[in-house]
Motif scaffolding. Structure first.
Motif, short mmCIF file in Angstrom:
data_model
loop_
_atom_site.label_atom_id
_atom_site.label_comp_id
_atom_site.label_asym_id
_atom_site.label_seq_id
_atom_site.Cartn_x
_atom_site.Cartn_y
_atom_site.Cartn_z
N GLY A 149 0.83 -1.20 0.00
CA GLY A 149 0.00 0.00 0.00
C GLY A 149 0.86 1.24 0.00
O GLY A 149 1.92 1.29 -0.61
N ASP A 196 -5.90 -6.78 8.80
CA ASP A 196 -6.18 -6.00 7.59
C ASP A 196 -6.95 -6.87 6.60
O ASP A 196 -6.56 -8.00 6.31
CB ASP A 196 -4.85 -5.55 6.97
CG ASP A 196 -5.03 -4.54 5.84
OD1 ASP A 196 -5.75 -4.86 4.87
OD2 ASP A 196 -4.44 -3.46 5.92
N SER A 230 -8.24 -5.07 3.80
CA SER A 230 -8.35 -4.12 2.71
C SER A 230 -7.18 -4.27 1.73
O SER A 230 -7.39 -4.45 0.54
CB SER A 230 -8.38 -2.70 3.28
OG SER A 230 -8.45 -1.75 2.25
N ARG A 231 -5.97 -4.21 2.24
CA ARG A 231 -4.78 -4.30 1.39
C ARG A 231 -4.09 -5.66 1.49
O ARG A 231 -3.30 -6.00 0.62
CB ARG A 231 -3.78 -3.22 1.78
CG ARG A 231 -4.31 -1.82 1.60
CD ARG A 231 -3.27 -0.80 2.04
NE ARG A 231 -3.83 0.53 2.13
CZ ARG A 231 -3.83 1.40 1.15
NH1 ARG A 231 -3.31 1.08 -0.01
NH2 ARG A 231 -4.35 2.59 1.31
N SER A 278 -14.43 -3.07 6.87
CA SER A 278 -13.16 -2.93 6.17
C SER A 278 -12.10 -2.41 7.13
O SER A 278 -12.31 -1.41 7.83
CB SER A 278 -13.32 -1.97 5.00
OG SER A 278 -12.08 -1.80 4.35
N ASP A 280 -8.20 -1.20 7.07
CA ASP A 280 -7.02 -0.82 6.33
C ASP A 280 -5.96 -0.44 7.36
O ASP A 280 -5.97 0.66 7.90
CB ASP A 280 -7.33 0.36 5.40
CG ASP A 280 -6.17 0.76 4.53
OD1 ASP A 280 -5.00 0.61 4.97
OD2 ASP A 280 -6.41 1.25 3.41
#
Length: 158
Positions: free
Chosen positions: A61, A121, A123-124, A143, A145
């Motif tokens: 990210g 996490d 999300s990424r 979500s 992140d």
């Protein structure tokens, strides 16, 4: 320590054959090995009879991660280290690298909090599968992140 053993590693790359063999052996005797490897990773997790107890995620990210964290054991036997080295042949064999224990409880708590955020996490982060592919993590409804949470907790660096 077999089934009671625990190893956690957070690095950019893993390619050193000797270390991979030791991690695989640890997995075979029941040690739980969890890793966050941002980039090159030449150990495959979840291979029957070889790396059954290895779990690896990658988070790519906003941050180019340079933290290297090693945690061995758990509870009162837990030891936390930070290091300059990724697990690569050039780092293990051809450079002077440094690893040292973290003994301050507040520092350990902060490091473990960041690791917790990374490990939750969805999300990424991506799971590395036993066939070398990566799969999106889909646990939980909300979500998470980890990089955005870390930024909000620790603030922007200027």
């Amino acid at each position: 320590k077999g089934a009671n053993g625990r190893i956690f590693i957070k690095v950019n790359s893993v390619s050193d054959r000797e270390v991979i063999e030791k991690l695989s052996y640890a997995s075979q005797v029941g040690v739980k090995v969890r890793m966050i490897v941002r980039g090159i990773c030449t150990i495959l997790p979840g291979v029957d009879g070889y790396t059954d107890n290895v779990e690896i995620i990658s988070i790519v990210g906003r941050f180019l991660e340079h933290s290297r964290v090693y945690i061995f054991g758990s509870g009162s036997d837990e030891e936390v280290f930070i290091s300059s080295a990724d697990i690569m042949n050039r780092n293990m064999d051809k450079r002077f690298e440094l690893a040292f224990p973290i003994t301050d409880n507040a520092c350990i708590a902060k490091i473990k909090h960041i690791i917790y955020l990374n490990m939750t996490d969805n999300s990424r982060a991506r799971y590395l599968l036993s066939d070398g592919r990566y799969a999106k993590i889909t646990h939980g409804g909300k979500s998470i992140d980890s990089q955005e949470i870390i930024l909000s907790e620790f603030g922007e660096l200027s």
